[in-house]
Every structure is written in structure tokens, then in C-alpha cells.
Design a protein around this motif. Structure first.
Motif, PDB file in Angstrom:
ATOM      1  N   GLN A  36      25.907  27.553  48.336  1.00 11.89           N
ATOM      2  CA  GLN A  36      26.578  28.208  49.459  1.00 11.89           C
ATOM      3  C   GLN A  36      25.962  27.717  50.755  1.00 11.89           C
ATOM      4  O   GLN A  36      24.751  27.748  50.933  1.00 11.89           O
ATOM      5  N   LYS A  37      26.800  27.267  51.652  1.00 12.53           N
ATOM      6  CA  LYS A  37      26.356  26.739  52.952  1.00 12.53           C
ATOM      7  C   LYS A  37      26.449  27.839  54.008  1.00 12.53           C
ATOM      8  O   LYS A  37      27.217  28.791  53.861  1.00 12.53           O
ATOM      9  N   PRO A  38      25.696  27.711  55.090  1.00 11.90           N
ATOM     10  CA  PRO A  38      25.764  28.708  56.168  1.00 11.90           C
ATOM     11  C   PRO A  38      27.199  28.889  56.667  1.00 11.90           C
ATOM     12  O   PRO A  38      27.956  27.915  56.786  1.00 11.90           O
ATOM     13  N   GLY A  39      27.580  30.123  56.921  1.00 10.59           N
ATOM     14  CA  GLY A  39      28.904  30.422  57.449  1.00 10.59           C
ATOM     15  C   GLY A  39      30.004  30.470  56.405  1.00 10.59           C
ATOM     16  O   GLY A  39      31.171  30.636  56.750  1.00 10.59           O
ATOM     17  N   THR A  40      29.656  30.332  55.132  1.00 19.17           N
ATOM     18  CA  THR A  40      30.669  30.379  54.084  1.00 19.17           C
ATOM     19  C   THR A  40      30.516  31.656  53.273  1.00 19.17           C
ATOM     20  O   THR A  40      29.506  32.347  53.361  1.00 19.17           O
ATOM     21  N   PHE A  41      31.509  31.970  52.474  1.00 18.86           N
ATOM     22  CA  PHE A  41      31.416  33.134  51.607  1.00 18.86           C
ATOM     23  C   PHE A  41      31.878  32.763  50.209  1.00 18.86           C
ATOM     24  O   PHE A  41      32.542  31.762  49.997  1.00 18.86           O
ATOM     25  N   VAL A  42      31.479  33.602  49.258  1.00 17.96           N
ATOM     26  CA  VAL A  42      31.799  33.383  47.850  1.00 17.96           C
ATOM     27  C   VAL A  42      32.537  34.616  47.346  1.00 17.96           C
ATOM     28  O   VAL A  42      32.112  35.741  47.597  1.00 17.96           O
ATOM     29  N   VAL A  43      33.630  34.406  46.634  1.00 18.78           N
ATOM     30  CA  VAL A  43      34.381  35.500  46.027  1.00 18.78           C
ATOM     31  C   VAL A  43      34.105  35.482  44.534  1.00 18.78           C
ATOM     32  O   VAL A  43      34.223  34.452  43.885  1.00 18.78           O
ATOM     33  N   THR A  44      33.686  36.605  44.002  1.00 16.05           N
ATOM     34  CA  THR A  44      33.423  36.748  42.567  1.00 16.05           C
ATOM     35  C   THR A  44      34.564  37.556  41.962  1.00 16.05           C
ATOM     36  O   THR A  44      34.849  38.667  42.410  1.00 16.05           O
ATOM     37  N   TRP A  45      35.215  37.034  40.949  1.00 17.81           N
ATOM     38  CA  TRP A  45      36.352  37.684  40.319  1.00 17.81           C
ATOM     39  C   TRP A  45      35.896  38.812  39.395  1.00 17.81           C
ATOM     40  O   TRP A  45      34.743  38.845  38.979  1.00 17.81           O
ATOM     41  N   PRO A  46      36.811  39.730  39.056  1.00 19.67           N
ATOM     42  CA  PRO A  46      36.457  40.818  38.130  1.00 19.67           C
ATOM     43  C   PRO A  46      35.914  40.274  36.808  1.00 19.67           C
ATOM     44  O   PRO A  46      36.362  39.241  36.325  1.00 19.67           O
ATOM     45  N   ARG A  47      34.955  40.972  36.266  1.00 16.64           N
ATOM     46  CA  ARG A  47      34.296  40.674  34.988  1.00 16.64           C
ATOM     47  C   ARG A  47      33.487  39.375  35.026  1.00 16.64           C
ATOM     48  O   ARG A  47      33.174  38.810  33.997  1.00 16.64           O
ATOM     49  N   ALA A  48      33.159  38.904  36.211  1.00 16.53           N
ATOM     50  CA  ALA A  48      32.362  37.685  36.334  1.00 16.53           C
ATOM     51  C   ALA A  48      30.899  38.063  36.531  1.00 16.53           C
ATOM     52  O   ALA A  48      30.574  38.982  37.274  1.00 16.53           O
ATOM     53  N   TYR A  49      30.035  37.347  35.847  1.00 15.40           N
ATOM     54  CA  TYR A  49      28.590  37.508  36.056  1.00 15.40           C
ATOM     55  C   TYR A  49      28.208  36.541  37.157  1.00 15.40           C
ATOM     56  O   TYR A  49      28.654  35.396  37.171  1.00 15.40           O
ATOM     57  N   HIS A  50      27.404  36.984  38.085  1.00 17.32           N
ATOM     58  CA  HIS A  50      26.918  36.070  39.110  1.00 17.32           C
ATOM     59  C   HIS A  50      25.460  36.365  39.391  1.00 17.32           C
ATOM     60  O   HIS A  50      24.982  37.478  39.205  1.00 17.32           O
ATOM     61  N   ALA A  51      24.758  35.346  39.776  1.00  9.81           N
ATOM     62  CA  ALA A  51      23.344  35.480  40.107  1.00  9.81           C
ATOM     63  C   ALA A  51      23.002  34.410  41.127  1.00  9.81           C
ATOM     64  O   ALA A  51      23.704  33.417  41.266  1.00  9.81           O
ATOM     65  N   GLY A  52      21.946  34.614  41.819  1.00  9.43           N
ATOM     66  CA  GLY A  52      21.541  33.621  42.802  1.00  9.43           C
ATOM     67  C   GLY A  52      20.092  33.811  43.193  1.00  9.43           C
ATOM     68  O   GLY A  52      19.457  34.803  42.856  1.00  9.43           O
ATOM     69  N   PHE A  53      19.585  32.842  43.879  1.00 13.22           N
ATOM     70  CA  PHE A  53      18.232  32.932  44.409  1.00 13.22           C
ATOM     71  C   PHE A  53      18.153  32.046  45.634  1.00 13.22           C
ATOM     72  O   PHE A  53      18.996  31.174  45.853  1.00 13.22           O
TER      73      PHE A  53
END
Length: 116
Positions: A36-53
Motif C-alpha cells: 500500500q502506497k501513501p494516499g491509497t486505500f485497500v478494500v477488504t471483501w466479506p469473509r476475507a482474512y487480511h493482515a499487515g505490518f
């Protein structure tokens, strides 16, 4: 089936769980990644696992939103959380969301009202 990486019931529903991507792939889960770059967003769909660091200093914000067609997914999520031992409680009830929408139905668009 509980993976050796997830020895505790309900662990997938806690905010501290990270599943190694290889483990997910071996379980037949499609895995993708992004930077993910500055100024952007991420959409996570239903029933999706997501993680980040973060790779350093970070200032981040998250916002939960849903379109009206999400309501059936929300109902399914409520049932999963109710029947999974160790799952965390939702931050607000699905019933509260529905009753609030129903009270305001007269002021909602026809598209949204049809889902309530």
C-alpha cells in the motif's frame, strides 16, 4: 480442522493472529499481497482474512464501511461469531444496525430501504 499454527479455538477471530501465507496456500486458500502506497486505500471483501505490518514509522487509520448489499454477509458473520468458541465480540450488534436503518427507512434511498 485446526492448523498447528492455530492451536487455540477462535484464534482466527482475534486481532493478534497472523497466518503464514504458505499455510494458507496449503489449505487451499488463494493468497495475494500488495504494497500500500501513501494516499491509497485497500478494500477488504466479506469473509476475507487480511493482515499487515509496517516496515518502519507508520501513521495509519482504518475505517469500516459497507454498502447495503453487505447486510446478508453481516448476518452470516453474526452467526459465525455466536457459534465459534473463543471468537471476540463484535464492536456493535447487527441488530442495532438493522433497527437503526429500519427507524430511518423513510429517509433512506429506495435501494437501501429494500435491504432492511
Amino acid at each position: 480442522h485446526i492448523s498447528p499454527c492455530l492451536p487455540q479455538a477462535g484464534l482466527m477471530y482475534k486481532m493478534v493472529t497472523m497466518v503464514p501465507p504458505g499455510e494458507a496456500v496449503r489449505a487451499g486458500v488463494r493468497v495475494c499481497r500488495l504494497l500500500q502506497k501513501p494516499g491509497t486505500f485497500v478494500v477488504t471483501w466479506p469473509r476475507a482474512y487480511h493482515a499487515g505490518f509496517s516496515h518502519g514509522v507508520n501513521c495509519a487509520e482504518s475505517s469500516n464501511f459497507a454498502t447495503p448489499d453487505w447486510l446478508p454477509w453481516g448476518r452470516q458473520s453474526v452467526e459465525i461469531f455466536r457459534t465459534t468458541r473463543g471468537a471476540r465480540l463484535p464492536c456493535f450488534t447487527h441488530e442495532l444496525l438493522l433497527t437503526t436503518l429500519a427507524r430511518k427507512a423513510a429517509t433512506l434511498s429506495a435501494h437501501i430501504s429494500s435491504w432492511v
